[in-house]
Each structure stands twice: as structure tokens, then as C-alpha cells.
Design an enzyme around this catalytic site. Structure first.
Site, PDB file in Angstrom:
ATOM      1  N   ARG A  16       0.838  -1.213   0.000  1.00  0.00           N
ATOM      2  CA  ARG A  16       0.000   0.000   0.000  1.00  0.00           C
ATOM      3  C   ARG A  16       0.873   1.263   0.000  1.00  0.00           C
ATOM      4  NH1 ARG A  16      -2.257   0.771   6.204  1.00  0.00           N
ATOM      5  NH2 ARG A  16      -0.447  -0.117   7.246  1.00  0.00           N
ATOM      6  N   SER A  30      -4.591   4.780   5.874  1.00  0.00           N
ATOM      7  CA  SER A  30      -4.491   3.379   5.476  1.00  0.00           C
ATOM      8  C   SER A  30      -4.123   3.231   4.007  1.00  0.00           C
ATOM      9  CB  SER A  30      -5.819   2.658   5.747  1.00  0.00           C
ATOM     10  OG  SER A  30      -6.074   2.571   7.128  1.00  0.00           O
ATOM     11  N   GLU A  44     -18.856   4.765  -0.004  1.00  0.00           N
ATOM     12  CA  GLU A  44     -18.100   4.220  -1.127  1.00  0.00           C
ATOM     13  C   GLU A  44     -18.881   4.231  -2.434  1.00  0.00           C
ATOM     14  OE1 GLU A  44     -16.514   2.388   2.677  1.00  0.00           O
ATOM     15  OE2 GLU A  44     -18.491   2.778   1.808  1.00  0.00           O
ATOM     16  N   HIS A 102      -5.529  -3.592   1.619  1.00  0.00           N
ATOM     17  CA  HIS A 102      -5.964  -4.563   2.624  1.00  0.00           C
ATOM     18  C   HIS A 102      -6.713  -5.738   2.000  1.00  0.00           C
ATOM     19  CE1 HIS A 102      -4.908  -1.055   4.918  1.00  0.00           C
ATOM     20  NE2 HIS A 102      -5.169  -1.632   6.076  1.00  0.00           N
ATOM     21  N   ASP A 149      -8.481  -7.895  11.681  1.00  0.00           N
ATOM     22  CA  ASP A 149      -9.829  -7.357  11.480  1.00  0.00           C
ATOM     23  C   ASP A 149     -10.836  -8.427  11.069  1.00  0.00           C
ATOM     24  OD1 ASP A 149      -8.834  -4.933  12.161  1.00  0.00           O
ATOM     25  OD2 ASP A 149      -9.022  -4.013  10.186  1.00  0.00           O
ATOM     26  N   ARG A 209      -1.727  -4.829   3.081  1.00  0.00           N
ATOM     27  CA  ARG A 209      -1.359  -4.146   4.311  1.00  0.00           C
ATOM     28  C   ARG A 209      -0.005  -4.564   4.896  1.00  0.00           C
ATOM     29  NH1 ARG A 209      -4.727  -4.980   9.960  1.00  0.00           N
ATOM     30  NH2 ARG A 209      -3.621  -3.470  11.238  1.00  0.00           N
TER      31      ARG A 209
END
Length: 317
Positions: free
Chosen positions: A13, A40, A61, A112, A120, A170
Site C-alpha cells: 500500500r 491506510s 463508497e 488490505h 480485522d 497491508r
């Protein structure tokens, strides 16, 4: 055999963030949108240098995809940023109707992805996004393997006319691809030459494939490792030329075996050169919480699993 080493680990990322920042300096038509995940997605530098070319849409989104589609009409090149799960599953209707159907020049940039989102858990991980996106007519699907390749891919897709899905991750992973290597959409990269088995891998599994090839070489097995960074359009010639030599293949990806790279390769083989194939991928399952290393080990997405698959597929020649 040719071997690969690394001196550092970086998250892919961050490669996206570096590529986007460079585009901000070189291409005035590039704009960025984010769904409340600036840190992020590593968009900070682009925003710092180009505040007037950034749109924070918040946790909306679907609206972000509609805005991005509209921006293309005025000649802008929008890069949208959020987690892969929210970049695809949550907004599939908007991507299909507003972007893919009319061939809008939107770059859907998804961080991610896969299991390596980690702790998560399954609600945020996605293992079906490649399948969702590759089935959309006209959509280019790219899944780079390390920091350098992700940066290069980010820069390259700005020059491509049409919708693109760019998938990255990530965790910090080895940086082993050359910094100066030109990124060619749809052009596979041969990493090692071999005559006994073909291993085609994408994303985080490319490094695992290289580690597997070293261990296999010590066992007297010469593996040809190919980095498939572009899943659509797929470099069919590279795959067919390789299996013409090796007569068997292993595909490796951080994705469900249904709908991913492995299925695309299987179609090519079925249509041209039926060849024994083994799949390294998740087996029609959701993920769970855990560290990236724990999850990759549990779901068999590592060099050990690739070695086992190679030994199995070679018996099927």
C-alpha cells in the site's frame, strides 16, 4: 538457478502511495478520492502536494464511485481508495453500471486485500474480489507483488485508457523487484527458468513461490517461476510457452480458488494445452482473525504448501 534476495520489507500500500504522489507531480489530470481511509491508503503525500485535487467522500463508497465516474467526463483520471472489500463487494452495482458498462477511465485502488488484512477478520478481508472484477467486461485487473512493483503499476495505469482494478495489501513483505523495472500491463515476468514444473503466482505469493523454488532446486527440481501481476488481460503466451516445457503447473494466489488466477489459467490450458494443475488458494471459505503469518500458514498460502503442490502435480504428468 537465479536467486532473489531482499534488504527490506515494505507494505505494498505504501508503494501505491508513492506512485500516486509521483503522478500528482507529473500528471495534472490525476485526482484522488478516498472513503475516510487516507492513512491506510497512504494518500497523505498526494494530498499535501495537491489539496485541490483530492476529494474526501467519507464512508460513502458507492457515492465515491459515482463521483469518480463523473470526473472522467471532464478528462480527469480519478484514483479511488478504500479497503478491497469496500472497493468491490460493497459497490459492485455502481462499478458495473457507472464505470465498467460505459468504459469510464476510473482507477479502483484497493488496499488490505486477501487474508493478510489480519486481525480485522472475515468481515473486512475479501477473497473473492479478483473474481468479481475480472468478470466485468473491459476491466483490467492488476495484483502486484511488492512495494516497487506496486509503485510502478500505480504510475502505469494512469496511462491506460479504461477502468482498472489495482489490488494491494497491508503487511510488510520483501522488496525484491527492481526499482527501475518498467511495468507492462498484461506482460508476465519470468523470474526463474526451469524445466520440471511451472509456478505462476500473483501478489504476496510471488515471494513464497521464489522461496519454494530455492528449496525445490536443492531437491533437484527445476521450477520456472512466473510473476503474473496482471490477471486480466492474462499473458496466455507466457503460460503456454512454459507448460510446453514443464508439462505441469501450480498456481498460487491469496484469493479463493474459485474465480481467481488459477481458474483463469485453467481456462487457458483447457482451451489450448490440457495440463496437470494444482491450486494454492483458499478453498471456498471466508477468513478469520489472526496475524497475517498465522493466516497464511493455516490456509496453506506459503512456500511449504507450494512445494507440496509441486511434488503432487509432478506425479500427474
Amino acid at each position: 538457478m537465479k536467486t532473489y534476495t531482499y534488504t527490506e520489507k515494505k507494505d505494498t500500500r505504501s508503494g501505491f502511495g508513492a506512485g500516486l504522489a509521483e503522478l500528482g507531480r507529473t500528471n495534472p489530470n490525476v485526482v484522488a478520492l478516498c472513503a475516510d481511509l487516507i492513512g491506510s491508503l497512504k494518500m497523505d503525500q498526494f494530498i499535501k502536494e495537491n489539496p485541490e485535487r483530492f476529494f474526501q467522500v467519507g464512508i460513502a463508497e458507492a457515492n465515491m464511485m459515482g463521483i469518480a465516474a463523473g470526473l472522467t467526463i471532464g478528462g480527469k483520471i480519478p484514483f479511488t481508495g478504500t479497503f478491497a472489500n469496500f472497493s468491490t463487494g460493497r459497490v459492485y452495482d455502481q462499478i458495473r453500471q457507472s464505470i465498467a458498462y460505459s468504459g469510464k477511465n476510473v482507477k479502483i485502488c484497493a488496499s488490505h486485500a486477501g487474508l493478510t488484512l489480519g486481525e480485522d477478520g472475515a468481515t473486512h478481508q475479501i477473497l473473492e474480489d479478483i473474481g468479481l472484477m475480472k468478470m466485468l467486461p473491459g476491466m483490467t485487473v492488476i495484483n502486484p507483488c511488492d512495494y516497487n512493483q506496486t509503485k510502478a503499476a500505480t504510475i502505469a495505469i494512469a496511462e491506460h485508457d479504461g477502468p482498472v482494478y489495482l489490488r494491494f495489501g497491508r503487511p510488510s513483505v520483501p522488496v525484491f523487484m527492481p526499482e527501475e523495472q518498467k511495468f507492462e500491463i498484461g506482460k508476465a515476468i519470468h523470474l526463474t527458468e526451469g524445466s520440471d514444473v511451472t509456478i505462476v503466482a500473483t501478489g504476496h505469493l510471488v515471494w513464497e513461490a521464489l522461496e519454494a523454488s530455492k528449496a525445490l532446486f536443492e531437491k533437484g527440481i527445476k521450477a520456472e517461476v512466473i510473476n503474473i501481476h496482471t490477471i486480466k488481460p492474462l499473458d496466455e503466451k507466457a503460460i503456454l510457452d512454459s507448460v510446453a516445457k514443464t508439462k505441469c503447473i501450480v498456481t498460487a494466489e491469496e484469493h479463493n480458488y474459485l474465480g481467481g488466477l488459477g481458474e483463469s489459467v485453467a481456462r487457458v490450458l483447457a482451451e489450448n494445452e490440457p495440463t496437470p494443475q494444482e491450486f494454492i488458494a483458499t478453498q471456498d471459505t471466508f477468513g478469520e482473525s489472526g496475524t497475517p503469518a498465522q493466516l497464511m500458514d493455516k490456509y496453506g498460502l506459503n512456500s511449504s504448501a507450494i512445494i507440496n503442490a509441486v511434488e503432487k502435480v509432478m506425479k500427474r504428468k
